[in-house]
Write an enzyme that holds these catalytic residues in place. Structure first.
Site, PDB file in Angstrom:
ATOM      1  N   TRP A  54       1.189  -1.192   0.263  1.00  0.00           N
ATOM      2  CA  TRP A  54       0.179  -0.458   0.065  1.00  0.00           C
ATOM      3  C   TRP A  54       0.969   1.463   0.061  1.00  0.00           C
ATOM      4  O   TRP A  54       0.008   2.082   0.015  1.00  0.00           O
ATOM      5  CB  TRP A  54      -1.059   0.014   1.076  1.00  0.00           C
ATOM      6  CG  TRP A  54      -0.681  -0.776   2.424  1.00  0.00           C
ATOM      7  CD1 TRP A  54       0.426   0.395   3.947  1.00  0.00           C
ATOM      8  CD2 TRP A  54      -0.388  -0.918   3.359  1.00  0.00           C
ATOM      9  NE1 TRP A  54       0.970   0.062   4.353  1.00  0.00           N
ATOM     10  CE2 TRP A  54       0.401  -1.343   4.091  1.00  0.00           C
ATOM     11  CE3 TRP A  54      -0.741  -2.815   2.877  1.00  0.00           C
ATOM     12  CZ2 TRP A  54       0.420  -2.661   5.160  1.00  0.00           C
ATOM     13  CZ3 TRP A  54      -0.575  -4.400   3.475  1.00  0.00           C
ATOM     14  CH2 TRP A  54      -0.046  -3.856   4.732  1.00  0.00           C
ATOM     15  N   GLU A  67      -5.042   1.050   6.366  1.00  0.00           N
ATOM     16  CA  GLU A  67      -5.324   0.658   7.948  1.00  0.00           C
ATOM     17  C   GLU A  67      -7.092   0.052   8.102  1.00  0.00           C
ATOM     18  O   GLU A  67      -6.326   0.307   9.529  1.00  0.00           O
ATOM     19  CB  GLU A  67      -5.645   2.571   7.711  1.00  0.00           C
ATOM     20  CG  GLU A  67      -4.528   3.405   7.572  1.00  0.00           C
ATOM     21  CD  GLU A  67      -3.450   3.573   8.473  1.00  0.00           C
ATOM     22  OE1 GLU A  67      -3.383   2.738   9.540  1.00  0.00           O
ATOM     23  OE2 GLU A  67      -2.458   3.433   8.025  1.00  0.00           O
ATOM     24  N   GLN A  72      -6.111  -3.943  14.968  1.00  0.00           N
ATOM     25  CA  GLN A  72      -6.197  -5.240  15.818  1.00  0.00           C
ATOM     26  C   GLN A  72      -4.646  -6.265  14.802  1.00  0.00           C
ATOM     27  O   GLN A  72      -4.762  -7.663  15.485  1.00  0.00           O
ATOM     28  CB  GLN A  72      -6.969  -5.830  15.978  1.00  0.00           C
ATOM     29  CG  GLN A  72      -7.734  -4.823  16.190  1.00  0.00           C
ATOM     30  CD  GLN A  72      -7.333  -4.197  18.083  1.00  0.00           C
ATOM     31  OE1 GLN A  72      -6.292  -4.712  18.926  1.00  0.00           O
ATOM     32  NE2 GLN A  72      -7.793  -3.316  18.621  1.00  0.00           N
ATOM     33  N   LEU A 110      -9.098 -12.852   9.083  1.00  0.00           N
ATOM     34  CA  LEU A 110      -8.695 -11.825   9.229  1.00  0.00           C
ATOM     35  C   LEU A 110      -9.432 -11.227  10.963  1.00  0.00           C
ATOM     36  O   LEU A 110      -8.901 -10.364  11.422  1.00  0.00           O
ATOM     37  CB  LEU A 110      -8.653 -10.514   8.468  1.00  0.00           C
ATOM     38  CG  LEU A 110      -7.438  -9.320   8.582  1.00  0.00           C
ATOM     39  CD1 LEU A 110      -6.754 -10.006   8.127  1.00  0.00           C
ATOM     40  CD2 LEU A 110      -8.562  -8.738   6.722  1.00  0.00           C
ATOM     41  N   GLY A 111     -10.277 -12.068  10.908  1.00  0.00           N
ATOM     42  CA  GLY A 111     -10.897 -11.801  12.760  1.00  0.00           C
ATOM     43  C   GLY A 111     -11.580  -9.767  12.427  1.00  0.00           C
ATOM     44  O   GLY A 111     -11.435  -9.675  11.710  1.00  0.00           O
ATOM     45  N   TYR A 150      -7.961   8.454  14.378  1.00  0.00           N
ATOM     46  CA  TYR A 150      -6.032   7.941  13.978  1.00  0.00           C
ATOM     47  C   TYR A 150      -6.512   8.034  12.848  1.00  0.00           C
ATOM     48  O   TYR A 150      -5.855   8.222  11.452  1.00  0.00           O
ATOM     49  CB  TYR A 150      -6.205   7.012  15.095  1.00  0.00           C
ATOM     50  CG  TYR A 150      -4.946   6.077  13.971  1.00  0.00           C
ATOM     51  CD1 TYR A 150      -3.596   6.148  13.928  1.00  0.00           C
ATOM     52  CD2 TYR A 150      -5.259   4.761  13.372  1.00  0.00           C
ATOM     53  CE1 TYR A 150      -2.605   6.338  13.357  1.00  0.00           C
ATOM     54  CE2 TYR A 150      -4.138   3.998  12.986  1.00  0.00           C
ATOM     55  CZ  TYR A 150      -3.286   5.175  12.308  1.00  0.00           C
ATOM     56  OH  TYR A 150      -2.462   4.240  11.382  1.00  0.00           O
ATOM     57  N   CYS A 222      10.663   0.417  18.817  1.00  0.00           N
ATOM     58  CA  CYS A 222      10.680   1.205  20.389  1.00  0.00           C
ATOM     59  C   CYS A 222      10.242   0.527  20.152  1.00  0.00           C
ATOM     60  O   CYS A 222       8.846   0.393  21.226  1.00  0.00           O
ATOM     61  CB  CYS A 222      10.055   2.261  20.178  1.00  0.00           C
ATOM     62  SG  CYS A 222      10.025   3.617  22.396  1.00  0.00           S
ATOM     63  N   CYS A 232      17.894   3.500  18.229  1.00  0.00           N
ATOM     64  CA  CYS A 232      16.892   4.094  17.496  1.00  0.00           C
ATOM     65  C   CYS A 232      17.292   5.834  16.810  1.00  0.00           C
ATOM     66  O   CYS A 232      18.227   6.206  17.613  1.00  0.00           O
ATOM     67  CB  CYS A 232      15.969   4.607  18.973  1.00  0.00           C
ATOM     68  SG  CYS A 232      15.298   5.828  18.775  1.00  0.00           S
ATOM     69  N   CYS A 238      15.125  10.675  23.719  1.00  0.00           N
ATOM     70  CA  CYS A 238      14.366  10.134  24.381  1.00  0.00           C
ATOM     71  C   CYS A 238      14.268  10.210  26.155  1.00  0.00           C
ATOM     72  O   CYS A 238      15.500   9.731  26.551  1.00  0.00           O
ATOM     73  CB  CYS A 238      14.693   9.082  24.605  1.00  0.00           C
ATOM     74  SG  CYS A 238      13.304   7.361  24.648  1.00  0.00           S
TER      75      CYS A 238
HETATM   76 FE1  SF4 Z   1      12.271   3.783  21.986  1.00  0.00          FE
HETATM   77 FE2  SF4 Z   1      13.988   5.893  23.609  1.00  0.00          FE
HETATM   78 FE3  SF4 Z   1      14.693   3.292  22.712  1.00  0.00          FE
HETATM   79 FE4  SF4 Z   1      14.099   5.408  21.026  1.00  0.00          FE
HETATM   80  S1  SF4 Z   1      15.398   4.798  22.299  1.00  0.00           S
HETATM   81  S2  SF4 Z   1      13.870   2.809  21.320  1.00  0.00           S
HETATM   82  S3  SF4 Z   1      12.234   6.281  21.514  1.00  0.00           S
HETATM   83  S4  SF4 Z   1      12.995   3.964  24.519  1.00  0.00           S
END
Ligand code: SF4
Length: 400
Positions: A54, A67, A72, A110-111, A150, A222, A232, A238
């Site tokens: 998609w 979407e 779920q 798919l439920g 959302y 994350c 990350c 963070c």
């Molecule tokens: Fe998640 Fe923070 Fe770790 Fe990045 S640094 S993976 S945002 S917990």
């Protein structure tokens, strides 16, 4: 794959103002940090985005289907369903014109079938009120069945580049950790805070790419257990990582879900090469899907939650026989219990058994909705998931 520019400017309007009331542990980013966060997300997504079907030839319709299916349900499961669905219903009009049974059949397995029914109803609404063109105004999208804030934000940002924020499972976790939000993020005030954060960080330029990048970081990096903080792209911003709280944020939900145990039995009533089945009506569980005669025996089960096999055999037979007669008009003789499973769906924990039954006398009541289906009809029609498991089990053991 989506094209991504190297930089994006953060907005400088009032949307970037932090909410006046917020938990004391939360650290709201500065305008410069938001701009830097956007750059990090774009850069990471440009080289890490998964190649999902998609994400090619993007249209509101194609994103909408993805979407709804992804609610779920995991991406790997959705991909084949999405391809088959788009092949069979390439436009909103094709979907709206199709019988609901065809939509449910493609959805089988798919439920959460309510999604398919709402998708079908929404397609009809798009044809009736928007000339078959999926609407691109937020209020019109939100007016469609099965679409909340959302989903509307995801469709409009990804397919039309409107700067709407998103908040779903993966981003709830990601935002909570970025902000250092220590309390349950699903609580009302925290949801408001997280929506404000999502609104504050979404850029005017390529908001859909940015939103997809956030969801992908939330899902792939994350993760709930063992987040990959060393890989990350937003680790430097963070709060959870800075304070070593990744395993405590997000906090678990405060309210526990109360599960309901159901003890049920399916009766396989056979006449020649046909089997007695019924399509569930609107308002019933699994509306639109087919089922066998299903009798609720929960009242007969003990507090220990024992299933059909352990219950008083004579009483069980009497209840089943009477329920079958009442619902179908047939007097039957039950054979022994042949198959049982436990199945969890939404808030229900179902202990399901089955019995074969032989018709002794009577005719199927006209207004009961029951019909005699052949084996090939059992395979072609959309059955609820436990009935489908039963069919697979029964016919596999018949042929083995
Ligand atoms: Fe998640 Fe923070 Fe770790 Fe990045 S640094 S993976 S945002 S917990």
């Amino acid at each position: 794959m989506p094209r991504v520019k190297k930089t994006a400017n953060a907005r400088t309007d009032s949307r970037r103002e932090p909410p006046r009331k917020r938990p004391s542990e939360v650290v709201w980013p500065t305008a410069a940090q938001i701009t830097s966060l956007q750059r990090d997300v774009f850069r990471w997504f440009a080289s890490n985005a998964r190649d999902l079907p998609w994400r090619h030839d993007i249209t509101p319709y194609r994103i909408w289907i993805s979407e709804i299916m992804l609610q779920q349900t995991q991406v790997v499961t959705v991909m084949d369903y999405w391809r088959r669905f788009l092949q069979r219903f390439p436009t909103v009009k094709h979907l709206a014109d199709a019988p609901l049974d065809d939509v449910l059949k493609l959805w089988e397995g798919l439920g959460y079938y309510r999604r398919a029914r709402q998708l079908h109803a929404a397609a009809k609404q798009v044809v009736d009120h928007h000339d078959g063109e999926f609407p691109t105004r937020m209020d019109q999208v939100l007016a469609l069945p099965g679409i909340g804030r959302y989903t509307a934000g995801a469709i409009l940002s990804i397919a039309t580049n409107q700067p709407h924020p998103i908040l779903e499972g993966n981003t709830i976790r990601l935002y909570s950790r970025l902000l250092g939000l220590a309390s349950d993020p699903t609580r009302g005030p925290n949801q408001k805070l997280l929506w404000n954060f999502a609104q504050a960080i979404v850029p005017q330029h390529q908001p859909g790419t940015f939103n997809q990048g956030l969801m992908e970081i939330g899902g792939q990096v994350c993760r709930l257990a063992e987040p990959r903080c060393d890989q990350c792209p937003v680790a430097a911003k963070c709060q959870a990582r800075i304070r070593g709280l990744q395993d405590r944020i997000p906090a678990p939900r405060e309210k526990r879900v109360h599960y309901q145990t159901l003890v049920e039995c399916l009766a396989l009533i056979q006449r020649g090469d046909r089997y007695l089945c019924r399509q569930s009506s609107d308002g019933e569980r699994w509306a639109g899907l087919w089922d066998f005669v299903r009798v609720d025996l929960t009242e007969l089960s003990t507090d220990s939650g024992e299933g059909f096999e352990q219950q008083d055999q004579q009483l069980k037979r009497e209840v089943m026989t009477e329920a079958i007669r009442e619902r179908t008009g047939l007097t039957t003789e039950l054979e022994s219990c042949s198959w049982s499973i436990r199945h969890a769906v939404t808030r229900f924990r179902i202990q399901l058994s089955s019995v074969r039954a032989r018709k002794i006398r009577g005719r199927v009541k006209r207004d009961s909705g029951f019909q005699w289906l052949t084996e090939s009809e059992l395979r072609d029609r959309a059955f609820n998931v436990t009935a489908r498991k039963f069919i697979d089990h029964y016919f596999a053991s018949e042929t083995s």
